[in-house]
Structures are given as C-alpha cells and as structure tokens.
Design a protein around this motif. Structure first.
Motif, PDB file in Angstrom:
ATOM      1  N   PRO A 116       0.832  -1.209   0.000  1.00 11.46           N
ATOM      2  CA  PRO A 116       0.000   0.000   0.000  1.00 11.46           C
ATOM      3  C   PRO A 116       0.869   1.263   0.000  1.00 11.46           C
ATOM      4  O   PRO A 116       1.815   1.370   0.790  1.00 11.46           O
ATOM      5  N   SER A 117       0.553   2.183  -0.873  1.00 11.04           N
ATOM      6  CA  SER A 117       1.389   3.377  -1.041  1.00 11.04           C
ATOM      7  C   SER A 117       1.421   4.240   0.214  1.00 11.04           C
ATOM      8  O   SER A 117       2.401   4.957   0.453  1.00 11.04           O
ATOM      9  N   ASP A 118       0.380   4.174   1.033  1.00 11.48           N
ATOM     10  CA  ASP A 118       0.326   5.012   2.235  1.00 11.48           C
ATOM     11  C   ASP A 118       0.860   4.307   3.476  1.00 11.48           C
ATOM     12  O   ASP A 118       0.770   4.837   4.582  1.00 11.48           O
ATOM     13  N   LYS A 119       1.448   3.112   3.299  1.00 10.78           N
ATOM     14  CA  LYS A 119       1.847   2.326   4.464  1.00 10.78           C
ATOM     15  C   LYS A 119       3.101   1.510   4.141  1.00 10.78           C
ATOM     16  O   LYS A 119       3.041   0.299   3.944  1.00 10.78           O
ATOM     17  N   PRO A 120       4.257   2.181   4.080  1.00 10.36           N
ATOM     18  CA  PRO A 120       5.494   1.455   3.759  1.00 10.36           C
ATOM     19  C   PRO A 120       5.851   0.448   4.846  1.00 10.36           C
ATOM     20  O   PRO A 120       5.539   0.636   6.023  1.00 10.36           O
ATOM     21  N   SER A 121       6.529  -0.618   4.445  1.00  9.80           N
ATOM     22  CA  SER A 121       6.849  -1.719   5.363  1.00  9.80           C
ATOM     23  C   SER A 121       8.324  -1.707   5.737  1.00  9.80           C
ATOM     24  O   SER A 121       9.186  -1.774   4.862  1.00  9.80           O
ATOM     25  N   PRO A 122       8.658  -1.631   7.022  1.00  6.95           N
ATOM     26  CA  PRO A 122      10.052  -1.795   7.429  1.00  6.95           C
ATOM     27  C   PRO A 122      10.469  -3.253   7.263  1.00  6.95           C
ATOM     28  O   PRO A 122       9.685  -4.158   7.548  1.00  6.95           O
ATOM     29  N   LEU A 123      11.693  -3.480   6.808  1.00  3.54           N
ATOM     30  CA  LEU A 123      12.161  -4.855   6.683  1.00  3.54           C
ATOM     31  C   LEU A 123      12.366  -5.486   8.059  1.00  3.54           C
ATOM     32  O   LEU A 123      11.996  -6.632   8.300  1.00  3.54           O
ATOM     33  N   LEU A 124      12.969  -4.701   8.973  1.00  3.73           N
ATOM     34  CA  LEU A 124      13.282  -5.202  10.308  1.00  3.73           C
ATOM     35  C   LEU A 124      13.105  -4.076  11.314  1.00  3.73           C
ATOM     36  O   LEU A 124      13.709  -3.007  11.174  1.00  3.73           O
ATOM     37  N   SER A 125      12.274  -4.304  12.329  1.00  5.03           N
ATOM     38  CA  SER A 125      12.064  -3.329  13.404  1.00  5.03           C
ATOM     39  C   SER A 125      12.747  -3.832  14.671  1.00  5.03           C
ATOM     40  O   SER A 125      12.885  -5.039  14.881  1.00  5.03           O
ATOM     41  N   LEU A 126      13.173  -2.902  15.523  1.00 10.49           N
ATOM     42  CA  LEU A 126      13.758  -3.234  16.816  1.00 10.49           C
ATOM     43  C   LEU A 126      12.770  -2.880  17.917  1.00 10.49           C
ATOM     44  O   LEU A 126      11.960  -1.969  17.758  1.00 10.49           O
ATOM     45  N   TYR A 127      12.867  -3.596  19.048  1.00 12.26           N
ATOM     46  CA  TYR A 127      11.901  -3.372  20.123  1.00 12.26           C
ATOM     47  C   TYR A 127      12.594  -3.378  21.477  1.00 12.26           C
ATOM     48  O   TYR A 127      13.387  -4.277  21.792  1.00 12.26           O
ATOM     49  N   ASN A 128      12.285  -2.359  22.270  1.00 16.49           N
ATOM     50  CA  ASN A 128      12.713  -2.273  23.660  1.00 16.49           C
ATOM     51  C   ASN A 128      11.492  -2.560  24.527  1.00 16.49           C
ATOM     52  O   ASN A 128      10.586  -1.734  24.620  1.00 16.49           O
ATOM     53  N   SER A 129      11.453  -3.736  25.154  1.00 18.21           N
ATOM     54  CA  SER A 129      10.248  -4.135  25.887  1.00 18.21           C
ATOM     55  C   SER A 129      10.095  -3.375  27.194  1.00 18.21           C
ATOM     56  O   SER A 129       8.982  -3.250  27.702  1.00 18.21           O
ATOM     57  N   GLN A 130      11.195  -2.873  27.765  1.00 16.25           N
ATOM     58  CA  GLN A 130      11.085  -2.086  28.986  1.00 16.25           C
ATOM     59  C   GLN A 130      10.372  -0.773  28.727  1.00 16.25           C
ATOM     60  O   GLN A 130       9.529  -0.318  29.502  1.00 16.25           O
ATOM     61  N   GLN A 131      10.705  -0.140  27.606  1.00 17.42           N
ATOM     62  CA  GLN A 131      10.082   1.130  27.237  1.00 17.42           C
ATOM     63  C   GLN A 131       8.852   0.937  26.351  1.00 17.42           C
ATOM     64  O   GLN A 131       8.152   1.910  26.062  1.00 17.42           O
ATOM     65  N   LYS A 132       8.631  -0.326  25.914  1.00 17.10           N
ATOM     66  CA  LYS A 132       7.546  -0.642  24.972  1.00 17.10           C
ATOM     67  C   LYS A 132       7.633   0.263  23.748  1.00 17.10           C
ATOM     68  O   LYS A 132       6.645   0.868  23.312  1.00 17.10           O
ATOM     69  N   LYS A 133       8.815   0.308  23.168  1.00 17.80           N
ATOM     70  CA  LYS A 133       9.087   1.237  22.070  1.00 17.80           C
ATOM     71  C   LYS A 133       9.714   0.514  20.886  1.00 17.80           C
ATOM     72  O   LYS A 133      10.650  -0.279  21.053  1.00 17.80           O
ATOM     73  N   TYR A 134       9.173   0.791  19.700  1.00 15.55           N
ATOM     74  CA  TYR A 134       9.711   0.264  18.451  1.00 15.55           C
ATOM     75  C   TYR A 134      10.662   1.274  17.811  1.00 15.55           C
ATOM     76  O   TYR A 134      10.485   2.492  17.940  1.00 15.55           O
ATOM     77  N   TYR A 135      11.648   0.752  17.098  1.00 11.27           N
ATOM     78  CA  TYR A 135      12.513   1.566  16.241  1.00 11.27           C
ATOM     79  C   TYR A 135      12.483   0.969  14.843  1.00 11.27           C
ATOM     80  O   TYR A 135      12.686  -0.239  14.678  1.00 11.27           O
ATOM     81  N   GLN A 136      12.214   1.813  13.860  1.00  6.49           N
ATOM     82  CA  GLN A 136      12.237   1.369  12.477  1.00  6.49           C
ATOM     83  C   GLN A 136      13.478   1.931  11.791  1.00  6.49           C
ATOM     84  O   GLN A 136      14.000   2.970  12.187  1.00  6.49           O
ATOM     85  N   PRO A 137      13.973   1.253  10.760  1.00  5.39           N
ATOM     86  CA  PRO A 137      15.222   1.705  10.133  1.00  5.39           C
ATOM     87  C   PRO A 137      15.087   3.095   9.517  1.00  5.39           C
ATOM     88  O   PRO A 137      14.052   3.435   8.946  1.00  5.39           O
ATOM     89  N   VAL A 138      16.163   3.891   9.654  1.00  3.52           N
ATOM     90  CA  VAL A 138      16.190   5.242   9.077  1.00  3.52           C
ATOM     91  C   VAL A 138      17.160   5.323   7.915  1.00  3.52           C
ATOM     92  O   VAL A 138      17.182   6.314   7.171  1.00  3.52           O
ATOM     93  N   LYS A 139      17.986   4.270   7.730  1.00  4.32           N
ATOM     94  CA  LYS A 139      18.965   4.268   6.643  1.00  4.32           C
ATOM     95  C   LYS A 139      19.281   2.829   6.277  1.00  4.32           C
ATOM     96  O   LYS A 139      19.322   1.951   7.145  1.00  4.32           O
ATOM     97  N   ALA A 140      19.505   2.591   4.999  1.00  3.38           N
ATOM     98  CA  ALA A 140      19.862   1.251   4.532  1.00  3.38           C
ATOM     99  C   ALA A 140      21.003   1.337   3.531  1.00  3.38           C
ATOM    100  O   ALA A 140      21.025   2.207   2.657  1.00  3.38           O
ATOM    101  N   THR A 141      21.964   0.418   3.663  1.00  2.00           N
ATOM    102  CA  THR A 141      23.085   0.321   2.725  1.00  2.00           C
ATOM    103  C   THR A 141      23.214  -1.134   2.305  1.00  2.00           C
ATOM    104  O   THR A 141      23.337  -2.021   3.164  1.00  2.00           O
ATOM    105  N   TYR A 142      23.200  -1.382   1.000  1.00  2.00           N
ATOM    106  CA  TYR A 142      23.232  -2.759   0.507  1.00  2.00           C
ATOM    107  C   TYR A 142      24.572  -3.071  -0.122  1.00  2.00           C
ATOM    108  O   TYR A 142      25.075  -2.328  -0.970  1.00  2.00           O
ATOM    109  N   ASN A 143      25.173  -4.170   0.291  1.00  3.61           N
ATOM    110  CA  ASN A 143      26.399  -4.693  -0.304  1.00  3.61           C
ATOM    111  C   ASN A 143      26.005  -5.829  -1.230  1.00  3.61           C
ATOM    112  O   ASN A 143      25.705  -6.931  -0.767  1.00  3.61           O
TER     113      ASN A 143
END
Length: 715
Positions: free
Chosen positions: A14-41
């Motif tokens: 969906p054009s209005d809902k991009p998908s992160p490949l991999l998200s990180l999660y801090n369960s203590q803070q109940k907080k997600y982090y999505q990637p802000v930069k990608a570099t492909y080799n």
C-alpha cells in the motif's frame, strides 16, 4: 511487493503504508525503532540497517528459487533492544489472514495471490515483538473476508477486538459468533488495520535474562485474568541468527509449490502419513476414535474404512509420569486395559495387532501437566518446576507451623495460573514440601493465609529463614490438575512421550491441555522446543513421525501437528442440518482459522455410526471433507456399529472417497462444488485409478453423472 506473472504487474504494497524490513523493540520502554537508513552490499548480499537509537543491524538476503532467505547476522550496539521484528510487512490484501503462520491471501479468481513469511529457526516466532509472553491473545477481531458478500454493520469496524463468549471456563462456549466477519484469532503473525488490509510479522527475543510478564492467553475474561510470571532465563537463546523466508506466490499453488519447498529446503519439520507431507490435502485422512471399551472389531473397522490411526479415547487421560520409565502397562506389560472378548490385552499387544493392518494407535494426554502422584510432582516434587514468583522465607518453620512469613507480598495474592485460577492449585514449594495457601496479608510481616502443610501428600518438614519460597505455576482442575515443569524438565517430558511410543507401540497423541505449553512465559518457543524434543527423540529411537492433534494450534506446533480434531459433534459440523456448528460457532471459527493457515480443517470427534445411520449421510460427510479439506475422528462404538444395518455399505462408501482423495483425484472446481453443503453427491469406483462422481438428491436418489475423476500423476 509485486505479482510479476500478470500484466500489468499487480502491486501489493500500500502506497500510504510502507513496510520496514526489520524493526527493533525495547520491551522495557515498549518502544519500536524502524530503520532510518539502509546500505546494501551486493557482492556480500548483506543489508546494513541503521536506527535512531544508534543500533546497526546486519541482515543477509539470500534469494532462493521460491523465496528470499533473510537472516539477522548482528546488531550492535544493542542499546536496550531485547527483541526484533521482521516487518510488519503491510499488504493491500483484504481477504484471508493466516494469523498462525503469517500469510496474507487473496483467494479470488481475479487476484489469486498470497504473500507470507515463515520462521527458519525455533527462536523466530509468528507475531509481533510486543506480544506478551510470546503467545497472542485468544479473541475475536472484526474482519470481513469479502465486503460485498459480508458487509459490516455500521456498529462495527475492521480490526475491532472482542472477547470470546461464555464464562471463560467452558471452552465450547468460547465460540459465540456465527457471523462471517467475526474472526477468531489463534495468533498474531497476521493482523488487519482499520481498512481490513492484512499485515504479517515475525519476531525473535533475547531469552538469556529473567523478565517478568503479566500474562493470560484469554485476558478479556474474569476467569482468565493475567498473572505475573518471572520468566525463566534461557542462556544462549537469542535473536542473533533469527531467520525467515519471505515469499509470494499464486495462492492456488502456494502450499505445495512454495511453502512445501521452503519446509524441505530449510529442513524444517516434515511429518508424513502414507508417505506424503501431512499438509498435502491428498494426505488428509480421518482417524478412528473409540468409545464403549470393546475392541474386538475396531481394527477391522478401521482397516475397511481406509483409516490409519485409532485413538483410544475411552481409556481416559494418559498423564506424563517419568516414574514408569515409559511403560504405561508395567515393565512386563502385565496390565491389560484393552478389552477384547477373548481376553484383555496391553497397549503393546494391541498395537502389534493393529500394525499387521498398517494401523497405529494412540492416547489422549494432558501434555506437560505434572499430576499429583507422578514422579515429578508428588510425594517428592522435582526441583525443576516452573514458578510464577520467587520469594524468601523470613522465619524458621517447624513441620506444624502454619504462619509462613515472606519478604515480599507482591503478586502473591494472585491465584495461580492465568487459566481458571483454581483455588485448590494455589501452592508454594519450599524444599521438597508443597504447601497450599490462599491470600497474603497486606501489612508487614507479610504472611501467607489459609495455609495447609504437606499438600498433595508431600512431607511437612522444617525450613530455615531465607530458604527460597517458590509460588508454582500450575494448570487447571476439572481433572487436568498439575504443575508446570520448567524448560529443562519439559524437555525431559517431551523425550518421555517419544519413549512411551517406542515401548508401547503408540504413534498418535491427542495433546489435551496443549495451551499449558505457554504457561512458562515462553509461548510459541516453548511449544516448538517441546515438539522438536519429542520428534528428535522419536527419530533416534527409529520411530516415524508421531501423528498428533491437540487442544490448540499455534505457530509453535504448526509444522509438527498433523491434524486439529478438537471438540466434536454438532459444535463442529452438524451433518443433519449441514452447517458448521449448529449449537455454537466453533465449527465456523475453527474452519476459518485452519483454512486460512494452510492446515487441515478439523471436524472433531464426530459422526458415530449408529442403528439408524445411512449411506447418504456419509456420502455428504465425505463430500464436505474432501471439498473443504478436512479430517475428523469417526466415533466407533462396537455395539452401535453392529446395530447398523448399513454398516458394510457405509464402510465401503467412506473407503471409496478416501481412496479417491489419496489419489488426488479431485480438481479444484470439483472441490468447490463438494464444499457446498446444499448439494449432495455419490462417488463410485470404476477401478483403482478412476471414479464416477454423481450429483444426487439428499436421500441419494436422482443421480446424474457430474464428472469422471482419475488418479493424479505422482499419486
């Protein structure tokens, strides 16, 4: 995400809902982090993903013939990240969500496409990183699989959550909504947004440290409110190495062309029956289930039906007890619980009789529930029991003292187990003594209330100040009474089940209480580890895949579990009214879950042959079974079967349908017709490789040839 086999390519992201490949999660803070930069080799096929918390993930991307293999190679620095999530991968598909295995399916002829993920290692689980205790809530959501056919009323919206029905105790009453847009959920590897669009996700967790969760599988109900559990740390079980397959395929060929290939290529569990993968619809086969405790003709019946397994349901629960060393009838098989007119026999003897006809036998168990009187529970409880809370004793105890003072009252007022909260199972363990209690004082010194020493026939003993007090994690009563093992003891119980099969000739289990595998707080990981242990021990003993059903189906059991014949009768499929659950919505609900997750639909223990049973009834049952793709457990009570004048014709009818199913003789359009409960059919064998399918009136009259069926190549 595109289907490039059609022109123009169909875009599923969906054009209005991009998908992160991999998200990180801090369960203590109940907080997600999505990637802000990608570099492909490109040369190394490695993607470096950067996150706002300073972490950098190294992900390998290996294209395979039918899928992408993605693996998390490293994450540094961790910066509080204790879980990762693949995705969520958002799609614009709004048809079927496979919440157990993570698949978004459009089954329409116009689109016919599916997108999915699959875990490639045990510590990668279907669902989100935020899922409490790694087992998603059992609940309803609102989702219409077809907005034109099943429009939502104005009072409901997509993604809305509802509690199950009933009182939270009767599992039949859970199923409370027959409307097509009430979708019961057995996981969260797939979810819907407020537009009905399906997203898929998998997660992995660092299990090396102790954490506390407040967990219930059914958190919306007073009978099953969450309990606090100090989750056992499992050193070495981490999210580094987490791996998934990401795939897309025409839906009509996805299961056997793609999913099966992933399973085989990645050496995932691959149980078979009749030499075929148990997920292959041509391998679906009903089982016999006994009642009446008379077995003279049960093997003969099962053989004539073409079935392969007999569930000895009338033998009651088989409780895991390592004290018998796997010999359920005694070391010399001196117990003979299987009743034959000519003389009772042991399980082993009956298994040998059945094996001559290519038939296996099995029993219903209570999974990992350690019952009173068994080796690991009482009168000398194991030191490897799962506990909810760990406290310290603040005062010496004599064997007769009932004033037990602890250092911290927090959560000790909770009645043990998230399920049922059965007062008789609320207990602590100090040393080798089990002690029952109910409640804790709200002011210091904090003492346990309503104490009963030497519970479950354990020995009341002296205990010293600062001895450890374990509030045990337990099951429920109603005959399921037991204590949950810790992970290492659960590993031993899994191996024990394989040894029971080896020593007694069993090759089938009905794991009642299967949800107890979640009670240690490790959720689907616990289930995967249990079944892997059982299967690996069985393989070392030279046994084939153990066929099993159980009380639930999860991402943890999907690969290992052959069938899901839970419940039965008119709750599942009513052959008289021809509807999926005439008394409750259980049949509709479980049909929708299994079908969407590429799993055999279950019709439960059902369709007993009795005095007034007719051939036409079983023609219909078999047509539905083949058309929808179901198994069931056919109740066989010898006295009832012998009272039926049409028994021989019924056996022949069922066998004819099962022979044709095993030959994969039913094309897709025929299955669609068979799945319509309003229609009636008759199948007639021409020879071993071809059949005539007739459409008929409900009583079997008025037959006209619909098509000729032939054995498929390779079957």
């Amino acid at each position: 995400m595109k289907n490039i086999t059609v022109k123009p390519n169909r875009e599923f992201s969906p054009s209005d809902k991009p998908s992160p490949l991999l998200s990180l999660y801090n369960s203590q803070q109940k907080k997600y982090y999505q990637p802000v930069k990608a570099t492909y080799n490109k040369a190394g096929k490695v993607l470096l993903l950067s996150y706002a918390n300073g972490s950098v993930a190294k992900v390998s991307i290996l294209p395979q013939e039918k899928y992408f293999k993605l693996t998390l190679q490293s994450l540094a620095p961790r910066n509080g990240i204790d879980a990762i999530e693949w995705g969520a991968c958002h799609t614009n598909i709004t048809n079927l969500l496979g919440e157990i295995i993570g698949v978004s399916r459009d089954t329409s002829a116009a689109v016919n496409y599916a997108i999915g993920m699959m875990a490639l290692n045990d510590n990668t689980l279907g669902g989100t990183a935020a899922t409490i205790a790694d087992a998603a809530p059992f609940q309803y959501i609102i989702h219409s699989p077809d907005a034109k056919r099943f429009p939502l009323p104005d009072s409901l919206h997509e993604g809305q959550v509802f509690s199950l029905g009933g009182d939270g105790v009767s599992d039949v009453a859970f199923y409370a909504h027959k409307e097509a847009y009430y979708r019961i959920m057995y996981g969260d590897a797939a979810a819907v947004d407020n537009k009905g669009r399906i997203s898929i996700s998998y997660q992995s967790r660092d299990r090396s440290f102790e954490r506390e969760v407040n967990y219930s599988l059914i958190p919306h109900m007073a009978a099953n409110i969450p309990n606090h559990i100090q989750v056992q740390p499992l050193p070495g079980v981490d999210y580094i190495g987490s791996s998934i397959a990401l795939w897309g395929s025409p839906d009509s060929t996805a299961l056997l062309d793609v999913v099966q290939q992933i399973v085989k290529a990645e050496q995932l569990p691959y149980p078979t029956i009749n030499g075929r993968w148990v997920k292959d619809p041509a391998a679906y086969v009903p089982d016999a289930i006994t009642s009446g405790n008379l077995y003279d003709s049960i093997i003969s019946y099962t053989s004539r039906l073409g079935f392969k397994t007999i569930s000895l349901y009338d033998q009651g629960f088989l409780r895991p007890d390592r004290g018998n060393n796997g010999y359920i009838d005694g070391k010399n098989f001196e117990k003979h619980p299987i009743h034959l007119t000519a003389g009772n026999v042991s399980h082993k003897a009956f298994a040998e009789m059945a094996a001559k006809f290519g038939i296996t036998i099995g029993r219903t168990t209570i999974t990992n529930s350690l019952a009173p009187g068994t080796l690991d529970a009482s009168p000398v409880p194991s030191d490897s029991l799962c506990y909810q809370q760990r406290r310290l004793l603040m005062k010496d105890l004599s064997p007769t003292d009932t004033v037990i003072v602890v250092d911290n009252p927090e959560h000790l007022e909770e009645i043990a187990s998230w399920e049922g909260h059965c007062a008789n199972l609320n207990m602590i363990k100090i040393g080798k003594e089990l002690i029952h209690y109910l409640g804790v004082s709200d002011k210091a010194p904090y003492r346990l209330l309503n104490v009963k020493r030497g519970y479950w026939n354990t020995q009341a003993a002296s205990h010293k100040v600062r001895d450890t007090v374990y509030k045990l994690q337990v099951t429920v009563n109603y005959g399921y009474d037991g204590i949950i093992p810790n992970m290492q003891l659960q590993d031993e119980i899994a191996a024990h089940y394989a040894e029971v099969c080896y020593l007694n000739g069993l090759q089938y289990y009905d794991f009642d209480g299967q949800e107890f595998l979640f009670n240690n707080g490790h959720g689907y990981y616990s289930a995967k580890r249990f079944f892997r242990g059982m299967f690996e021990r069985a393989a070392k003993l030279g046994l084939p895949s153990i066929r099993f059903t159980g009380a639930t189906l999860s991402e943890g059991s999907w690969h290992y579990q052959s069938i899901w014949n839970v419940g039965g009768g008119k709750n599942l499929y009513d052959a008289d009214t021809r509807e999926w659950g005439s008394t409750t919505s259980q049949g509709k609900d479980l049909r929708d879950v299994t079908y969407a997750n590429f799993f055999p639909v279950g019709m439960g223990g059902n369709f007993p042959i009795k005095a007034h049973s007719t051939v036409a009834q079983y023609e219909h049952i078999q047509a539905i079974s083949v058309g929808v793709g179901t198994t069931y457990s056919l109740y066989l009570n010898q006295k009832d079967v012998e009272s039926c004048p049409q028994k021989d014709a019924i056996f022949k009818t069922i066998r004819t349908w099962e022979d044709a199913r095993a030959a994969n003789a039913f094309p897709r359009w025929v299955k669609t017709a068979l799945a319509d409960p309003s229609k009636s059919f008759h199948l007639e064998a021409i020879d071993a490789n071809s059949w005539n399918l007739y459409q008929s009136n409900r009583d079997g009259s008025g037959q006209h040839l619909l098509t000729r069926l032939v054995r498929a190549r390779g079957y």
